[in-house]
Design an enzyme around this catalytic site. Structure first.
Site, PDB file in Angstrom:
ATOM      1  N   ASP A 100       3.502   7.339  32.243  1.00  0.00           N
ATOM      2  CA  ASP A 100       3.320   6.297  31.216  1.00  0.00           C
ATOM      3  C   ASP A 100       1.844   5.997  30.981  1.00  0.00           C
ATOM      4  O   ASP A 100       1.022   6.135  31.893  1.00  0.00           O
ATOM      5  CB  ASP A 100       4.079   5.029  31.655  1.00  0.00           C
ATOM      6  CG  ASP A 100       4.297   4.075  30.494  1.00  0.00           C
ATOM      7  OD1 ASP A 100       4.161   4.494  29.323  1.00  0.00           O
ATOM      8  OD2 ASP A 100       4.601   2.897  30.763  1.00  0.00           O
ATOM      9  N   ASN A 132       0.025   7.040  27.964  1.00  0.00           N
ATOM     10  CA  ASN A 132      -0.699   7.963  27.077  1.00  0.00           C
ATOM     11  C   ASN A 132      -1.255   7.248  25.841  1.00  0.00           C
ATOM     12  O   ASN A 132      -2.391   7.503  25.431  1.00  0.00           O
ATOM     13  CB  ASN A 132       0.248   9.076  26.578  1.00  0.00           C
ATOM     14  CG  ASN A 132       0.743   9.971  27.692  1.00  0.00           C
ATOM     15  OD1 ASN A 132       0.279   9.871  28.817  1.00  0.00           O
ATOM     16  ND2 ASN A 132       1.691  10.831  27.378  1.00  0.00           N
ATOM     17  N   ARG A 169      -1.933   3.997  25.340  1.00  0.00           N
ATOM     18  CA  ARG A 169      -3.038   3.070  25.653  1.00  0.00           C
ATOM     19  C   ARG A 169      -4.316   3.825  26.003  1.00  0.00           C
ATOM     20  O   ARG A 169      -5.412   3.411  25.645  1.00  0.00           O
ATOM     21  CB  ARG A 169      -2.633   2.151  26.833  1.00  0.00           C
ATOM     22  CG  ARG A 169      -1.794   0.963  26.387  1.00  0.00           C
ATOM     23  CD  ARG A 169      -1.076   0.328  27.549  1.00  0.00           C
ATOM     24  NE  ARG A 169       0.080   1.125  27.959  1.00  0.00           N
ATOM     25  CZ  ARG A 169       0.736   0.942  29.090  1.00  0.00           C
ATOM     26  NH1 ARG A 169       0.330   0.021  29.947  1.00  0.00           N
ATOM     27  NH2 ARG A 169       1.783   1.692  29.364  1.00  0.00           N
ATOM     28  N   TRP A 170      -4.180   4.939  26.687  1.00  0.00           N
ATOM     29  CA  TRP A 170      -5.342   5.771  27.046  1.00  0.00           C
ATOM     30  C   TRP A 170      -6.066   6.211  25.775  1.00  0.00           C
ATOM     31  O   TRP A 170      -7.281   6.137  25.686  1.00  0.00           O
ATOM     32  CB  TRP A 170      -4.851   6.975  27.846  1.00  0.00           C
ATOM     33  CG  TRP A 170      -5.912   7.896  28.351  1.00  0.00           C
ATOM     34  CD1 TRP A 170      -6.557   7.815  29.562  1.00  0.00           C
ATOM     35  CD2 TRP A 170      -6.444   9.064  27.687  1.00  0.00           C
ATOM     36  NE1 TRP A 170      -7.454   8.849  29.681  1.00  0.00           N
ATOM     37  CE2 TRP A 170      -7.407   9.629  28.546  1.00  0.00           C
ATOM     38  CE3 TRP A 170      -6.183   9.673  26.467  1.00  0.00           C
ATOM     39  CZ2 TRP A 170      -8.125  10.777  28.219  1.00  0.00           C
ATOM     40  CZ3 TRP A 170      -6.898  10.815  26.131  1.00  0.00           C
ATOM     41  CH2 TRP A 170      -7.862  11.356  27.004  1.00  0.00           C
ATOM     42  N   ARG A 222      -2.445   7.849  19.190  1.00  0.00           N
ATOM     43  CA  ARG A 222      -1.570   7.925  20.363  1.00  0.00           C
ATOM     44  C   ARG A 222      -1.234   9.379  20.718  1.00  0.00           C
ATOM     45  O   ARG A 222      -1.136   9.733  21.897  1.00  0.00           O
ATOM     46  CB  ARG A 222      -0.255   7.172  20.100  1.00  0.00           C
ATOM     47  CG  ARG A 222      -0.405   5.667  19.911  1.00  0.00           C
ATOM     48  CD  ARG A 222       0.966   5.042  19.596  1.00  0.00           C
ATOM     49  NE  ARG A 222       1.942   5.429  20.581  1.00  0.00           N
ATOM     50  CZ  ARG A 222       2.123   4.812  21.746  1.00  0.00           C
ATOM     51  NH1 ARG A 222       1.398   3.755  22.056  1.00  0.00           N
ATOM     52  NH2 ARG A 222       3.020   5.235  22.593  1.00  0.00           N
ATOM     53  N   THR A 278      15.830   8.274  25.963  1.00  0.00           N
ATOM     54  CA  THR A 278      16.744   8.004  24.845  1.00  0.00           C
ATOM     55  C   THR A 278      16.108   6.973  23.910  1.00  0.00           C
ATOM     56  O   THR A 278      16.159   7.105  22.689  1.00  0.00           O
ATOM     57  CB  THR A 278      18.073   7.446  25.405  1.00  0.00           C
ATOM     58  OG1 THR A 278      18.569   8.354  26.390  1.00  0.00           O
ATOM     59  CG2 THR A 278      19.105   7.272  24.323  1.00  0.00           C
ATOM     60  N   ASN A 285      13.025   6.423  23.404  1.00  0.00           N
ATOM     61  CA  ASN A 285      11.828   6.917  22.691  1.00  0.00           C
ATOM     62  C   ASN A 285      12.159   7.464  21.294  1.00  0.00           C
ATOM     63  O   ASN A 285      11.261   7.610  20.461  1.00  0.00           O
ATOM     64  CB  ASN A 285      11.104   7.990  23.503  1.00  0.00           C
ATOM     65  CG  ASN A 285      10.361   7.445  24.717  1.00  0.00           C
ATOM     66  OD1 ASN A 285      10.232   8.127  25.730  1.00  0.00           O
ATOM     67  ND2 ASN A 285       9.864   6.220  24.625  1.00  0.00           N
ATOM     68  N   TRP A 286      13.457   7.701  21.019  1.00  0.00           N
ATOM     69  CA  TRP A 286      13.842   8.111  19.654  1.00  0.00           C
ATOM     70  C   TRP A 286      13.539   7.003  18.644  1.00  0.00           C
ATOM     71  O   TRP A 286      13.505   7.247  17.444  1.00  0.00           O
ATOM     72  CB  TRP A 286      15.332   8.478  19.578  1.00  0.00           C
ATOM     73  CG  TRP A 286      15.691   9.767  20.277  1.00  0.00           C
ATOM     74  CD1 TRP A 286      16.474   9.908  21.382  1.00  0.00           C
ATOM     75  CD2 TRP A 286      15.313  11.100  19.900  1.00  0.00           C
ATOM     76  NE1 TRP A 286      16.592  11.239  21.732  1.00  0.00           N
ATOM     77  CE2 TRP A 286      15.891  11.991  20.832  1.00  0.00           C
ATOM     78  CE3 TRP A 286      14.525  11.640  18.869  1.00  0.00           C
ATOM     79  CZ2 TRP A 286      15.719  13.376  20.773  1.00  0.00           C
ATOM     80  CZ3 TRP A 286      14.352  13.021  18.808  1.00  0.00           C
ATOM     81  CH2 TRP A 286      14.943  13.869  19.747  1.00  0.00           C
ATOM     82  N   ARG A 334       5.235   5.438  39.079  1.00  0.00           N
ATOM     83  CA  ARG A 334       5.040   5.084  37.669  1.00  0.00           C
ATOM     84  C   ARG A 334       3.574   4.766  37.440  1.00  0.00           C
ATOM     85  O   ARG A 334       2.978   3.958  38.146  1.00  0.00           O
ATOM     86  CB  ARG A 334       5.879   3.897  37.230  1.00  0.00           C
ATOM     87  CG  ARG A 334       5.678   3.623  35.714  1.00  0.00           C
ATOM     88  CD  ARG A 334       6.609   2.610  35.116  1.00  0.00           C
ATOM     89  NE  ARG A 334       6.496   2.616  33.660  1.00  0.00           N
ATOM     90  CZ  ARG A 334       7.477   2.367  32.805  1.00  0.00           C
ATOM     91  NH1 ARG A 334       8.664   2.078  33.263  1.00  0.00           N
ATOM     92  NH2 ARG A 334       7.272   2.383  31.499  1.00  0.00           N
ATOM     93  N   GLU A 384      11.420   5.027  47.491  1.00  0.00           N
ATOM     94  CA  GLU A 384      10.233   4.186  47.624  1.00  0.00           C
ATOM     95  C   GLU A 384       9.534   4.193  46.265  1.00  0.00           C
ATOM     96  O   GLU A 384       9.368   5.246  45.650  1.00  0.00           O
ATOM     97  CB  GLU A 384       9.296   4.747  48.704  1.00  0.00           C
ATOM     98  CG  GLU A 384       9.900   4.732  50.096  1.00  0.00           C
ATOM     99  CD  GLU A 384      10.170   3.320  50.607  1.00  0.00           C
ATOM    100  OE1 GLU A 384       9.444   2.381  50.210  1.00  0.00           O
ATOM    101  OE2 GLU A 384      11.131   3.163  51.400  1.00  0.00           O
TER     102      GLU A 384
HETATM  103  C1  IPE Z   1       9.253   5.454  29.760  1.00  0.00           C
HETATM  104  O1  IPE Z   1       8.060   5.078  29.131  1.00  0.00           O
HETATM  105  C2  IPE Z   1       9.710   6.775  29.235  1.00  0.00           C
HETATM  106  C3  IPE Z   1       8.823   7.904  29.552  1.00  0.00           C
HETATM  107  C4  IPE Z   1       7.792   7.883  30.334  1.00  0.00           C
HETATM  108  C5  IPE Z   1       9.183   9.129  28.922  1.00  0.00           C
HETATM  109  P1  IPE Z   1       8.086   4.048  27.910  1.00  0.00           P
HETATM  110  O2  IPE Z   1       6.674   3.782  27.552  1.00  0.00           O
HETATM  111  O3  IPE Z   1       8.962   4.520  26.831  1.00  0.00           O
HETATM  112  O4  IPE Z   1       8.744   2.766  28.608  1.00  0.00           O
HETATM  113  P2  IPE Z   1       8.864   1.255  28.118  1.00  0.00           P
HETATM  114  O5  IPE Z   1       9.654   1.250  26.870  1.00  0.00           O
HETATM  115  O6  IPE Z   1       7.490   0.740  27.897  1.00  0.00           O
HETATM  116  O7  IPE Z   1       9.533   0.548  29.236  1.00  0.00           O
HETATM  117  C1  IPE Z   2       4.196   7.863  27.949  1.00  0.00           C
HETATM  118  O1  IPE Z   2       3.129   7.229  27.336  1.00  0.00           O
HETATM  119  C2  IPE Z   2       4.718   9.022  27.160  1.00  0.00           C
HETATM  120  C3  IPE Z   2       6.057   8.801  26.562  1.00  0.00           C
HETATM  121  C4  IPE Z   2       6.795   7.757  26.715  1.00  0.00           C
HETATM  122  C5  IPE Z   2       6.586   9.865  25.740  1.00  0.00           C
HETATM  123  P1  IPE Z   2       3.354   6.144  26.214  1.00  0.00           P
HETATM  124  O2  IPE Z   2       3.414   6.826  24.894  1.00  0.00           O
HETATM  125  O3  IPE Z   2       4.513   5.282  26.518  1.00  0.00           O
HETATM  126  O4  IPE Z   2       2.002   5.293  26.305  1.00  0.00           O
HETATM  127  P2  IPE Z   2       1.864   3.708  26.272  1.00  0.00           P
HETATM  128  O5  IPE Z   2       2.794   3.155  27.286  1.00  0.00           O
HETATM  129  O6  IPE Z   2       2.243   3.287  24.875  1.00  0.00           O
HETATM  130  O7  IPE Z   2       0.439   3.457  26.593  1.00  0.00           O
HETATM  131 MG    MG Z   3       4.754   3.580  27.575  1.00  0.00          MG
END
Ligand code: IPE
Ligand code: IPE
Ligand code: MG
Length: 246
Positions: free
Chosen positions: A22, A24, A26-27, A35, A68, A70-71, A188, A207
């Site tokens: 998680d 990417n 924000r980075w 993004r 799921t 992320n769709w 995480r 853990e």
């Molecule tokens: C969780 O990250 C899913 C993946 C890393 C693929 P998200 O960024 O989608 O999670 P939430 O929605 O912030 O909890």
């Molecule tokens: C994780 O990074 C990658 C996926 C969930 C596909 P994010 O895209 O969730 O990045 P943030 O959490 O918005 O920074």
């Molecule tokens: Mg995220």
């Protein structure tokens, strides 16, 4: 953080490490970029993590790549993630072969674009005989989706008489992770302290390790740090500390 690798006890490695990759977006935002640039930059962290787990002797590494939920992201970002998946699988299969790593997936992969499905199938078939480590990509995965599917299949098999009794191991066998050991360590990145619908059944006794490092910055030393934290913990499984030392 130099030299952390030497501190790791190789006799007490987690057999299965799961990672919620998680941060990417924000980075990239911090760098004034899109993004999608963050996702592209996360591939290096994937490579480092796969390589260091294989080097140490971890048997299973599961990476949460697309949930799921992320769709529900903007179409532009979903498309970018899907093409990144296709190009990464295509370019990394050689390295998987060289390192004797087998690729598998969990999740609703039939919902992925057909090009992704084809690329995945090819990589899975090509690497099927590899034995050093199994790399599991969670794609269009969520734990509630997986458990719902398992319950439907179990009830169908009970109705048809194929299944007589339901135990914990029956349920495990109907999950996408059937045959894999449960993860002992869940990592995480990005400072979020939540599970986001990942492996809810399988992490019952894992853990948990949370780090503020954003995924594109995650390197081998961060993995070593997580494993060392794991090795410093007492895993009691409901017993008392005194019982364990007896
Ligand atoms: C969780 O990250 C899913 C993946 C890393 C693929 P998200 O960024 O989608 O999670 P939430 O929605 O912030 O909890
Ligand atoms: C994780 O990074 C990658 C996926 C969930 C596909 P994010 O895209 O969730 O990045 P943030 O959490 O918005 O920074
Ligand atoms: Mg995220």
């Amino acid at each position: 953080m130099a030299g952390l690798k030497e501190e790791i006890n190789l006799d007490n490695l987690p057999k299965h490490i799961a990672v919620i990759m998680d941060g990417n977006g924000r980075w990239a935002k911090m760098k004034g970029k899109l993004r999608t640039f963050g996702h592209e930059s996360g591939v290096k962290a994937v490579r480092e993590t796969v390589e260091s787990c294989a080097e140490l002797g971890v048997s299973y590494l599961t990476l949460y790549a697309f949930s799921t939920e992320n769709w529900n992201r903007p179409k532009f970002e979903i498309n970018a993630l899907m093409s990144l998946l296709v190009s990464t699988i295509a370019s990394e299969t050689k390295t998987l072969m060289k390192n004797n790593i087998r690729l598998q997936t969990i999740g609703d992969t039939l919902s992925l674009p057909s090009k992704c499905q084809r690329e995945l199938k090819e990589a899975i078939d090509t690497t099927a005989g590899n034995t050093r480590m199994t790399l599991v990509l969670a794609l269009s995965y969520s734990s509630r989706w997986e458990i719902t599917k398992a319950v439907k299949e179990i009830s169908a098999d009970v109705q048809s008489g194929k299944l007589k009794e339901i135990s914990e191991s029956t349920i495990a066998q109907y999950l996408d992770t059937a045959g894999m050991p449960d993860p002992e360590l869940l990592i995480r990145t990005s400072g979020e302290h939540r599970i986001s619908n990942f492996l809810l059944w399988q992490i019952s006794y894992a853990e948990l390790f949370f780090t503020d490092v954003l995924w594109p910055d995650f390197r081998k030393e961060h993995l070593y740090e997580a494993i060392l934290s794991y090795q410093g913990r007492e895993r009691r499984f409901g017993k008392t500390s005194e019982q364990l030392s007896a």
